[in-house]
Structure formats: structure tokens, C-alpha cells
Design a protein around this motif. Sequence first.
Motif, PDB file in Angstrom:
ATOM      1  N   ALA A 270       0.800  -1.215  -0.038  1.00  0.00           N
ATOM      2  CA  ALA A 270      -0.090   0.054  -0.083  1.00  0.00           C
ATOM      3  C   ALA A 270       0.884   1.172  -0.010  1.00  0.00           C
ATOM      4  O   ALA A 270       0.576   2.151  -0.715  1.00  0.00           O
ATOM      5  CB  ALA A 270      -1.022   0.045   1.198  1.00  0.00           C
TER       6      ALA A 270
ATOM      7  N   GLY B 267       2.110  10.330  -3.673  1.00  0.00           N
ATOM      8  CA  GLY B 267       1.637  10.670  -2.349  1.00  0.00           C
ATOM      9  C   GLY B 267       2.858  10.871  -1.375  1.00  0.00           C
ATOM     10  O   GLY B 267       3.879  10.343  -1.537  1.00  0.00           O
TER      11      GLY B 267
ATOM     12  N   ASN C 114       2.396   1.760  -3.630  1.00  0.00           N
ATOM     13  CA  ASN C 114       1.284   2.419  -4.314  1.00  0.00           C
ATOM     14  C   ASN C 114       1.098   3.715  -4.025  1.00  0.00           C
ATOM     15  O   ASN C 114       0.898   4.319  -5.258  1.00  0.00           O
ATOM     16  CB  ASN C 114      -0.088   1.351  -4.280  1.00  0.00           C
ATOM     17  CG  ASN C 114       0.011  -0.011  -4.613  1.00  0.00           C
ATOM     18  OD1 ASN C 114       0.948  -0.058  -5.534  1.00  0.00           O
ATOM     19  ND2 ASN C 114      -0.730  -0.929  -4.120  1.00  0.00           N
ATOM     20  N   ARG C 115       1.033   4.181  -2.914  1.00  0.00           N
ATOM     21  CA  ARG C 115       0.674   5.742  -2.601  1.00  0.00           C
ATOM     22  C   ARG C 115       1.948   6.344  -3.062  1.00  0.00           C
ATOM     23  O   ARG C 115       1.708   7.611  -3.632  1.00  0.00           O
ATOM     24  CB  ARG C 115       0.458   5.934  -1.174  1.00  0.00           C
ATOM     25  CG  ARG C 115      -0.058   7.196  -1.001  1.00  0.00           C
ATOM     26  CD  ARG C 115      -0.854   7.471   0.252  1.00  0.00           C
ATOM     27  NE  ARG C 115      -0.137   7.100   1.482  1.00  0.00           N
ATOM     28  CZ  ARG C 115      -0.321   5.984   2.194  1.00  0.00           C
ATOM     29  NH1 ARG C 115      -1.414   4.937   1.694  1.00  0.00           N
ATOM     30  NH2 ARG C 115       0.380   5.602   3.277  1.00  0.00           N
TER      31      ARG C 115
ATOM     32  N   LEU D 165       4.321   9.564   2.185  1.00  0.00           N
ATOM     33  CA  LEU D 165       4.263   8.629   3.263  1.00  0.00           C
ATOM     34  C   LEU D 165       4.440   9.140   4.519  1.00  0.00           C
ATOM     35  O   LEU D 165       5.114  10.096   4.833  1.00  0.00           O
ATOM     36  CB  LEU D 165       5.275   7.747   2.944  1.00  0.00           C
ATOM     37  CG  LEU D 165       5.197   7.139   1.464  1.00  0.00           C
ATOM     38  CD1 LEU D 165       6.412   5.937   1.257  1.00  0.00           C
ATOM     39  CD2 LEU D 165       3.848   6.242   1.181  1.00  0.00           C
TER      40      LEU D 165
ATOM     41  N   GLU E 115       9.274   6.441  -4.388  1.00  0.00           N
ATOM     42  CA  GLU E 115       8.523   6.284  -5.633  1.00  0.00           C
ATOM     43  C   GLU E 115       9.388   6.083  -6.822  1.00  0.00           C
ATOM     44  O   GLU E 115       9.065   5.019  -7.750  1.00  0.00           O
ATOM     45  CB  GLU E 115       7.866   7.648  -5.872  1.00  0.00           C
ATOM     46  CG  GLU E 115       7.352   7.915  -7.239  1.00  0.00           C
ATOM     47  CD  GLU E 115       6.868   9.300  -7.445  1.00  0.00           C
ATOM     48  OE1 GLU E 115       6.034   9.462  -8.461  1.00  0.00           O
ATOM     49  OE2 GLU E 115       7.179  10.217  -6.924  1.00  0.00           O
TER      50      GLU E 115
ATOM     51  N   ARG F 283       1.956   6.953  -6.744  1.00  0.00           N
ATOM     52  CA  ARG F 283       0.855   7.802  -7.298  1.00  0.00           C
ATOM     53  C   ARG F 283       1.304   9.287  -6.620  1.00  0.00           C
ATOM     54  O   ARG F 283       0.528  10.073  -6.934  1.00  0.00           O
ATOM     55  CB  ARG F 283      -0.293   7.585  -6.514  1.00  0.00           C
ATOM     56  CG  ARG F 283      -0.835   6.250  -7.199  1.00  0.00           C
ATOM     57  CD  ARG F 283      -2.494   6.036  -6.761  1.00  0.00           C
ATOM     58  NE  ARG F 283      -2.891   6.254  -5.504  1.00  0.00           N
ATOM     59  CZ  ARG F 283      -2.866   5.092  -4.731  1.00  0.00           C
ATOM     60  NH1 ARG F 283      -2.665   4.031  -5.355  1.00  0.00           N
ATOM     61  NH2 ARG F 283      -2.931   5.172  -3.429  1.00  0.00           N
TER      62      ARG F 283
ATOM     63  N   SER G 178       9.615  10.326   0.233  1.00  0.00           N
ATOM     64  CA  SER G 178       8.596   9.602  -0.524  1.00  0.00           C
ATOM     65  C   SER G 178       8.743   9.356  -2.007  1.00  0.00           C
ATOM     66  O   SER G 178       8.582   8.561  -2.846  1.00  0.00           O
ATOM     67  CB  SER G 178       7.008  10.404  -0.138  1.00  0.00           C
ATOM     68  OG  SER G 178       6.801  10.166   1.073  1.00  0.00           O
TER      69      SER G 178
END
Length: 804
Positions: A88, A97, A91-92, A99, A270, A95, A266
Amino acid sequence: MTATSPDAELTSGAAADGATLRALEFAAIVDQLAALTSFEPSRELAVASVPVADAAHVQLLQDQTDEASRLLGEQAQVTIGAARDIRAALNRAARGGRLTPQELLEIGITLDATERLAARLKTWRAPLFGGVRDELDAAPTLAERLNRSIDDGGELLDSASSELGAIRKRLRTAQDRVRERLNTMLRSSQMAGLIGDPIVTVRAGRYVIPIRAEAKGRVKGIVHDQSASGATLFIEPLTVVDLNNTWIEATLAEEREKERILDELSRLVEAGAESLRASLAAMARADLWLARARLGDGMDGVRPAISGDAAELLSARHPLLGTGAVPIDLRVGDRFGYRALVVTGPNTGGKTVSLKSLGLLALMHQAGLRVPAAEGARLPVFRRVMADIGDEQSIAQSLSTFSSHLRNVVRFVAAAGPGTLVLLDEVGAGTDPAEGSALAMAVVARLLDAGAMVAATTHYAELKTFATEHSGVTNAAVEFDVATLRPTYRLTIGLPGKSQAFAIAERLGLSSEILADARARISVEHASMEETLTSIAQAQEAQAAALRDATSERAQAVSERERASGGVARARAEAGQILADARRLADNLVARAEREVADIRRELTRQRNLGGTRSQANTDALEELSRRAAQVRDEAPSPPALADEVDASTPALQPRVGLWGRSRTLGSTGRIVEISGRTGRVTMETEGARLVIPADDVEVVTEPIYGPPPRDIEADEMRRRAAANISPTIDLHGERVDAALERVSEYLDEALLAGLDEVVIVHGIGTGALRRAVRETLAQHPRVRGVRGGRKDEGGDGATVAEL
């Protein structure tokens, strides 16, 4: 036309539909497998396990389990460590996002576990686990950045950025100033009688002090809150407003910097999200394979050989019955001259368990699992397994017991063919016995004609006769002890079983008149067949008893022969020891004589130098004495030569539990306490430890009977020096993980040499990476008995205590 149940539909590539999996309780095996996995991704793979119908796929699944089993044999502690389900978070991050620190901590822990697994697999030469190793990505740059930024509690460290460290320093200074100013006010005599509790607290994000409501006019400041009773007001004095503002500004700056750091971390996640997802999937596969191997070890399972024409399971045990399961032998297939097995016998005698064992073990094999049976097991790869077991009557669907069974039979007949296994419990039951038995015979015959392998249970005598007369069918019986009214659960192939209704009724007290009337109503043909079966069973039991007696006598003879051989070997060894002792005594005497000769020579030389004379007789006597001493020493028999003679003339004994053995490689001697025929390894109990070594590295030796070996003075001196120089505590502060682990390894060697029972390893708290590495290393060390965290007086969680 009846609609097909969803349970009857096959998943693509699966060897059994939902109804069959449920009837054979395959889900219970899957649950056991899932319980042995280490984290959610591998647990999901375990839950999704299904038996496959492709032979190449089955071979691959079994190869995976094979490699995992060998890996566990060599590295028993291998696991995926503390890896977490970070899908999860990945995946965030992918996109765009942000963390949380806790999510970043879990990613760091998973990367650490990935690195350790990759290191373990680095030297493991196996193609499938090698493929896993190639997919593992420990992302060292990201891992180092996360370890420097996040602590074990999921909070950002000051070292996450230089700016964050500076801001927090200003924040602490501002906080200390405002608190100190307020504490000074609380202690001043001017505030006496004005304050409630003399504490500094926070209201509305600002530091305040509690003032009695009636005295609010005497303290100039801003009221931020009041107590529930209204008796106390929480006031920010005007003298600390600027200090509070400075503190709040630093707090806001800290939050902005923390958000910036989290965004930066993050984006690093990514950038590697795709590779990390693939790495996580590889770890999940490895964990599933290890779970399969552990499940097989727990069941003492074996890998069946793939056979195209027969199923043969020796000493097979139903895996859900636990250790109390009675092993049975199951054989069916063209290799044995029949493809259908008709199992008969009394109720609760084990007929259904026999069917379920065959079906469930076949499904386990095709799901890549070991099967609980003896070595030599063989199973086909079935294109489809179909089972009709239990009662599926349904009031809602207006289905009787007979109708529910027949509906399954219709499906089975339509789908049967070569490579299919059909299991029918109480075939033809639930209707008129004459019609039911006729239907059962017709169904079995049709399934055989289609090329299927069949196993069925029944009480019908007509089906027993059918199995006797039909060339492709044979009988099998579950045994029953009439004396105790209890089944033995043993399965005998080749003979039909008896329902034992009359014997059970008689034992339970039914009157003899009723029993006599019942027996009179049995047809002559049926009674004759039952008598014949009884005679055959008695003859078979007598034959089995004779075989058991012969086997016992043979084993006794072998045991006596081995004891005799052992006695001869022991006697020769004792003779060799006696000669060795004699040689040592002779060597001592000769050495003493040579020393005396040398002393006399020196004395004569001294006297001659002082002017004395040396007679030729004295010289000759000394020379003769020296020559005879050397001759005695050279002619003394050599124990190794005698040992060679014993070895050459005595046949080598095979390792057995209870004998003494010696490792040719290690030189260690101990009593043999366990022999594993499946793994080919022998466990020897030596002084203070157990050794598990290959069987071909063990030679049987005589029991040591001459007392303890002489003390090694040099070794004792080494231990004394080590004990004098070593501390029971080692400090690893400031060390990198690799260097620290190397120091720990050397320190443990010295501690063991010094005879320490317990050592304290101080590593600090920090990010927790060093602590985890130290504790994992200690847990795997063969001479560490236990590992625990330090007590408060030992350093708390910043220290680890190892019991040696």
C-alpha cells in the motif's frame, strides 16, 4: 435440465473443483500452510494454493519445495526476517503521495530483511532460489537514508537533515526559556495564593500557568482556557508572549521541514517502487516455498515420484488426524492389475478415511506439498480429482441423500477419462439395496471403461462379488476387532471386509433367538461367501503371524551377530590400548635409561678432564647400554599397526542408535542418538553439544572406557590467559554494522575460550539496525543458548545479553 453448481466449475489449470476440495478438506491443509508463512503477501499466496493438473507445473512446485527443504537443512534459521507488507505504501508513493514516518519505517525494516535474505542466498547454489536472489532489491542508498532519518518509534531523527537538527535546537532553546520564565513566576512570593497547582502546562498550543479565577485581575495576561469547575483559569502572562511566539515559530518551522523531508523520502521510494514491488513478490514466493518445506517436515512427508499408471502410498497417514493416525498402504493402478478399489468393512472402521487419504494426498502432491507417507511413494498427476463424500441432501433444493449423490455421479461419469481419479463414498446407497448395488456396479464399470482410476466404499455384498469377478477391480477391507468392538483402521488389499453386524449385535447383548432368526434369513450364497471370507482372513492372519515371527527371529539373529562383532572389535581395541600403555611405559623406561647414560658420560668426561682415566670396559658398557635402549624402543609394537589390523579384519559396523560413532571430518566422538533415513543425517551426542552430520561421515567406534583424556596444559594456560584479559561487556557504540558483527564474532570466541557463561553487548538504541543485526547474529550462533534484552542496570534496550 439441472443447472451446474458454481462449486462444480474448475478454476483454470486446477485439478479439482470447489466441491471436491471441500469434501477432501483441502482448505484445512491450506490453513496449516498459511500459518507457517511470515507476512501477508506470502500468506495470500498460500491461501490461493490449488492443486494443478499439469505435470511440468507439479514438477516445478515440488522442485521449489525441494530446494527450500535443502536450504532449511543447511541454514535452519533462514527466514524473510521482519519483512512487512509495504504494498500500500509503495502504491501511494507511486501515485505521488506523501508517506508517513511509520510507513517509511516499515519500508526500512523490509529493506533490512531483504539485505539479510540476499546475503544468506548469496552462497546458496540452487537455480530457483538463485532466481529469487536476483530479484531481491535491498536498495542500499534508500535504506541508508531511511535508517538515518527514522527511529525505531517511527519518528524523524535530528539527523534526517541538517536544517531539521538546527530548527530543533532552536525549538528546545525557546521551549526551555519560556518554561523557565513561567517556573520562576510560580516560585515567586508575589504569586503566593494566586495559583492553583504550581505547574506549567500547554493550552491552545501555548505555555500557560493556572491562576485562581478570583485572582485573574492580579496577573496581566491572556486567558486561553479554564477548568471544568471554572475555579481555575489558564493564563499566558504578557511577559512570556514573545517567548511563546518564538517557540511556536520554531514549532511551525519544524513541521514545515518534516513535511519537506517526508516528501523527499517519498519521492525516493517512488523512484524505486517498481523494483521494490518485484523484490517483495520474490520474498513472498521464497517464504511460501519455505512454508511448504516446514509443513512437510512437520508431517514427516516425502516427495512422491510421478507415476503414469499407478498410485502407491506406503504407510500413508491422513494429515488432519495428527500423530494418532494409523498408517495404511494404498495401491491402485494398472501396474497392480486393477484400476478400481472397492473398500468394505464396518461403519467407523476407516473406509471413508482411506478414500480421503488417497484423494487429499493426491491434491497435496499436485499443490507442491510433501505427502505424509514412507519413502517410495508414487502418484500420477491427475488431470482431475472428483470426490463424492458425505451427505449433501438439501431441503431447499428438494434433494434427498440419494439424489445429491447421484447428481455428483452424473457429473463424474461425464467428466471421467484417462488421468482422472474418482472417489465414491457408499456408492449406490440411499435407495433399494438391489437397485443401488446394480447401479453401483454399472457406474464403476463405466468409469473403468472411460479410463478413470476409481476408489469406492460400500456395504453391498454384490459389489464385493463384482470386485472379485471383474479383472480391473479388487477388494480391500478395513479391519475390525470383534472382541473390543473397535476398529483397527488397518487396510488390507485383496480381501473384502465384513460389516460385522451380527458380531456387534451379539456383543451388545441382542438375544440369541433374534440372532439365530436373522442368520436363518441370510441367503445360502451370502452365508457361504461370508464363511469363505472368514477362512481366508484366518489363513492370512496365520501367514502374517508366521511372517512376523520370522522377521523377529531374523532381527534377533542380526542383533546377536552385531553384538558379537562389536565384542570382537572391543576386545581388539582393548588389546591395542594395552599395547599402547606398554609402549608408553617402555618408552619412559628407555628414556630414563638414556638420561642416566648421558649423566654417566658427562661425569666420566668431567673426571677425565680433571686428570682421571676412562677404562675401555666402562666405555663398552655404556655403548652396549645405549644400543639396547634404542633397540627396545624401536622394537616396541605400534598400536596404530594393530588398529590397522583390526580395521582390515573386522567388517565395518553400520551406525545405529545407541552405538558410539566418530566424525571422520571433525574427529568428534559421541553416542548416536538419532538417525534420519529421510535426510541421511546422524545426530551424535558429544560432551556438551549435539552434532548433526551426514551418515557417510560417521564410523562406528568402541565406547570410550579408559576414563577422561589427559588435560591439555597448553589449552588450560590459554583459557587462563583469556579469562584474565576479557571483559564480560563489549561496547559497539559508533561501529558500522559489518565491523560490529565481526567484533562480536571475535569477542564470542574469546568469551567461550575464557569460560564465560554470559556476556553483555552494548549497541545503543539509535535506528535499531545494529541491535537487530546483533540479536539475529546471536540467535544463529551455535554456542549461544539464549538471547535477551538488557535489564535496566545492564543498559536496557540499548544492550543485549547472550547466554553462552
